[in-house]
Design a protein around this motif. Sequence first.
Motif, PDB file in Angstrom:
ATOM      1  N   MET A  26      80.269 -11.873 114.151  1.00 57.83           N
ATOM      2  CA  MET A  26      79.499 -12.207 112.951  1.00 57.83           C
ATOM      3  C   MET A  26      79.278 -13.712 112.856  1.00 57.83           C
ATOM      4  SD  MET A  26      81.182  -9.518 110.241  1.00 57.83           S
ATOM      5  CE  MET A  26      80.241 -10.133 108.852  1.00 57.83           C
ATOM      6  N   SER A  27      80.279 -14.491 113.221  1.00 53.47           N
ATOM      7  CA  SER A  27      80.131 -15.956 113.214  1.00 53.47           C
ATOM      8  C   SER A  27      79.066 -16.402 114.197  1.00 53.47           C
ATOM      9  CB  SER A  27      81.465 -16.625 113.556  1.00 53.47           C
ATOM     10  OG  SER A  27      82.410 -16.411 112.553  1.00 53.47           O
ATOM     11  N   TYR A  28      79.061 -15.807 115.401  1.00 45.28           N
ATOM     12  CA  TYR A  28      78.056 -16.163 116.411  1.00 45.28           C
ATOM     13  C   TYR A  28      76.650 -15.825 115.921  1.00 45.28           C
ATOM     14  CZ  TYR A  28      81.904 -16.706 119.747  1.00 45.28           C
ATOM     15  OH  TYR A  28      83.041 -17.099 120.389  1.00 45.28           O
ATOM     16  N   ILE A  29      76.503 -14.676 115.268  1.00 46.47           N
ATOM     17  CA  ILE A  29      75.192 -14.271 114.749  1.00 46.47           C
ATOM     18  C   ILE A  29      74.725 -15.249 113.679  1.00 46.47           C
ATOM     19  CG2 ILE A  29      74.005 -12.491 113.390  1.00 46.47           C
ATOM     20  CD1 ILE A  29      75.778 -10.432 114.931  1.00 46.47           C
ATOM     21  N   MET A  30      75.617 -15.608 112.772  1.00 49.51           N
ATOM     22  CA  MET A  30      75.254 -16.549 111.712  1.00 49.51           C
ATOM     23  C   MET A  30      74.886 -17.912 112.288  1.00 49.51           C
ATOM     24  SD  MET A  30      78.093 -15.483 108.844  1.00 49.51           S
ATOM     25  CE  MET A  30      77.832 -16.948 107.875  1.00 49.51           C
ATOM     26  N   LEU A  31      75.646 -18.386 113.275  1.00 55.60           N
ATOM     27  CA  LEU A  31      75.328 -19.675 113.893  1.00 55.60           C
ATOM     28  C   LEU A  31      73.979 -19.637 114.601  1.00 55.60           C
ATOM     29  CD1 LEU A  31      78.801 -20.741 115.349  1.00 55.60           C
ATOM     30  CD2 LEU A  31      77.544 -21.824 113.469  1.00 55.60           C
ATOM     31  N   ALA A  32      73.671 -18.528 115.265  1.00 51.67           N
ATOM     32  CA  ALA A  32      72.377 -18.401 115.947  1.00 51.67           C
ATOM     33  C   ALA A  32      71.237 -18.436 114.935  1.00 51.67           C
ATOM     34  CB  ALA A  32      72.343 -17.118 116.763  1.00 51.67           C
ATOM     35  N   GLU A  33      71.414 -17.757 113.802  1.00 47.24           N
ATOM     36  CA  GLU A  33      70.381 -17.776 112.767  1.00 47.24           C
ATOM     37  C   GLU A  33      70.194 -19.170 112.189  1.00 47.24           C
ATOM     38  OE1 GLU A  33      71.183 -14.794 109.819  1.00 47.24           O
ATOM     39  OE2 GLU A  33      71.129 -13.173 111.288  1.00 47.24           O
ATOM     40  N   LEU A  34      71.298 -19.860 111.929  1.00 43.63           N
ATOM     41  CA  LEU A  34      71.201 -21.223 111.399  1.00 43.63           C
ATOM     42  C   LEU A  34      70.523 -22.154 112.391  1.00 43.63           C
ATOM     43  CD1 LEU A  34      74.688 -21.609 109.680  1.00 43.63           C
ATOM     44  CD2 LEU A  34      72.457 -21.448 108.562  1.00 43.63           C
ATOM     45  N   GLU A  35      70.835 -21.994 113.679  1.00 42.71           N
ATOM     46  CA  GLU A  35      70.201 -22.827 114.702  1.00 42.71           C
ATOM     47  C   GLU A  35      68.701 -22.559 114.761  1.00 42.71           C
ATOM     48  OE1 GLU A  35      69.578 -25.600 117.672  1.00 42.71           O
ATOM     49  OE2 GLU A  35      71.260 -25.336 116.306  1.00 42.71           O
ATOM     50  N   GLY A  36      68.314 -21.295 114.648  1.00 40.29           N
ATOM     51  CA  GLY A  36      66.889 -20.948 114.629  1.00 40.29           C
ATOM     52  C   GLY A  36      66.181 -21.560 113.438  1.00 40.29           C
ATOM     53  N   GLN A  37      66.804 -21.506 112.276  1.00 40.92           N
ATOM     54  CA  GLN A  37      66.217 -22.122 111.085  1.00 40.92           C
ATOM     55  C   GLN A  37      66.079 -23.627 111.266  1.00 40.92           C
ATOM     56  OE1 GLN A  37      68.788 -21.037 107.847  1.00 40.92           O
ATOM     57  NE2 GLN A  37      67.951 -18.974 107.667  1.00 40.92           N
ATOM     58  N   ARG A  38      67.101 -24.258 111.848  1.00 42.06           N
ATOM     59  CA  ARG A  38      67.049 -25.710 112.063  1.00 42.06           C
ATOM     60  C   ARG A  38      65.908 -26.074 112.997  1.00 42.06           C
ATOM     61  NH1 ARG A  38      68.004 -29.383 115.522  1.00 42.06           N
ATOM     62  NH2 ARG A  38      68.835 -27.987 117.090  1.00 42.06           N
ATOM     63  N   ARG A  39      65.739 -25.292 114.067  1.00 41.50           N
ATOM     64  CA  ARG A  39      64.655 -25.556 115.013  1.00 41.50           C
ATOM     65  C   ARG A  39      63.293 -25.420 114.338  1.00 41.50           C
ATOM     66  NH1 ARG A  39      66.550 -21.746 118.882  1.00 41.50           N
ATOM     67  NH2 ARG A  39      68.399 -22.640 119.766  1.00 41.50           N
ATOM     68  N   ASN A  40      63.147 -24.369 113.535  1.00 41.04           N
ATOM     69  CA  ASN A  40      61.866 -24.163 112.833  1.00 41.04           C
ATOM     70  C   ASN A  40      61.571 -25.306 111.876  1.00 41.04           C
ATOM     71  OD1 ASN A  40      61.391 -21.754 114.151  1.00 41.04           O
ATOM     72  ND2 ASN A  40      62.205 -20.487 112.518  1.00 41.04           N
ATOM     73  N   GLU A  41      62.573 -25.737 111.130  1.00 37.70           N
ATOM     74  CA  GLU A  41      62.381 -26.841 110.183  1.00 37.70           C
ATOM     75  C   GLU A  41      62.033 -28.134 110.911  1.00 37.70           C
ATOM     76  OE1 GLU A  41      66.029 -26.856 107.974  1.00 37.70           O
ATOM     77  OE2 GLU A  41      65.502 -25.033 106.872  1.00 37.70           O
ATOM     78  N   THR A  42      62.674 -28.365 112.047  1.00 36.01           N
ATOM     79  CA  THR A  42      62.382 -29.561 112.844  1.00 36.01           C
ATOM     80  C   THR A  42      60.956 -29.511 113.369  1.00 36.01           C
ATOM     81  OG1 THR A  42      64.699 -29.769 113.489  1.00 36.01           O
ATOM     82  CG2 THR A  42      63.092 -30.912 114.859  1.00 36.01           C
ATOM     83  N   PHE A  43      60.534 -28.327 113.845  1.00 37.02           N
ATOM     84  CA  PHE A  43      59.179 -28.170 114.363  1.00 37.02           C
ATOM     85  C   PHE A  43      58.149 -28.411 113.267  1.00 37.02           C
ATOM     86  CE2 PHE A  43      55.475 -25.546 115.451  1.00 37.02           C
ATOM     87  CZ  PHE A  43      55.151 -26.121 116.667  1.00 37.02           C
TER      88      PHE A  43
END
Length: 67
Positions: A26-43
């Motif tokens: 569950m921690s890995y899934i949450m971290l992957a989602e947060l990383e995806g959100q960060r990438r989208n916001e940066t883009f």
Amino acid sequence: MTLDSPLEEEKRILVDFLSTFIGNQMSYIMLAELEGQRRNETFVSLVQSLSRSELEAFKSIIEKIDR
């Protein structure tokens, strides 16, 4: 104090192991989602900072890649 049978002890160990495994997943899934959100916001931030000519050039490059 009662002594548990070896089978009961094995069940406790298995439950502890599985709960740890599930928590980690569950921690890995949450971290992957947060990383995806960060990438989208940066883009989005990057695209918003482009000038009109830079944006047109970027769109042209993306269109050529998609072909």
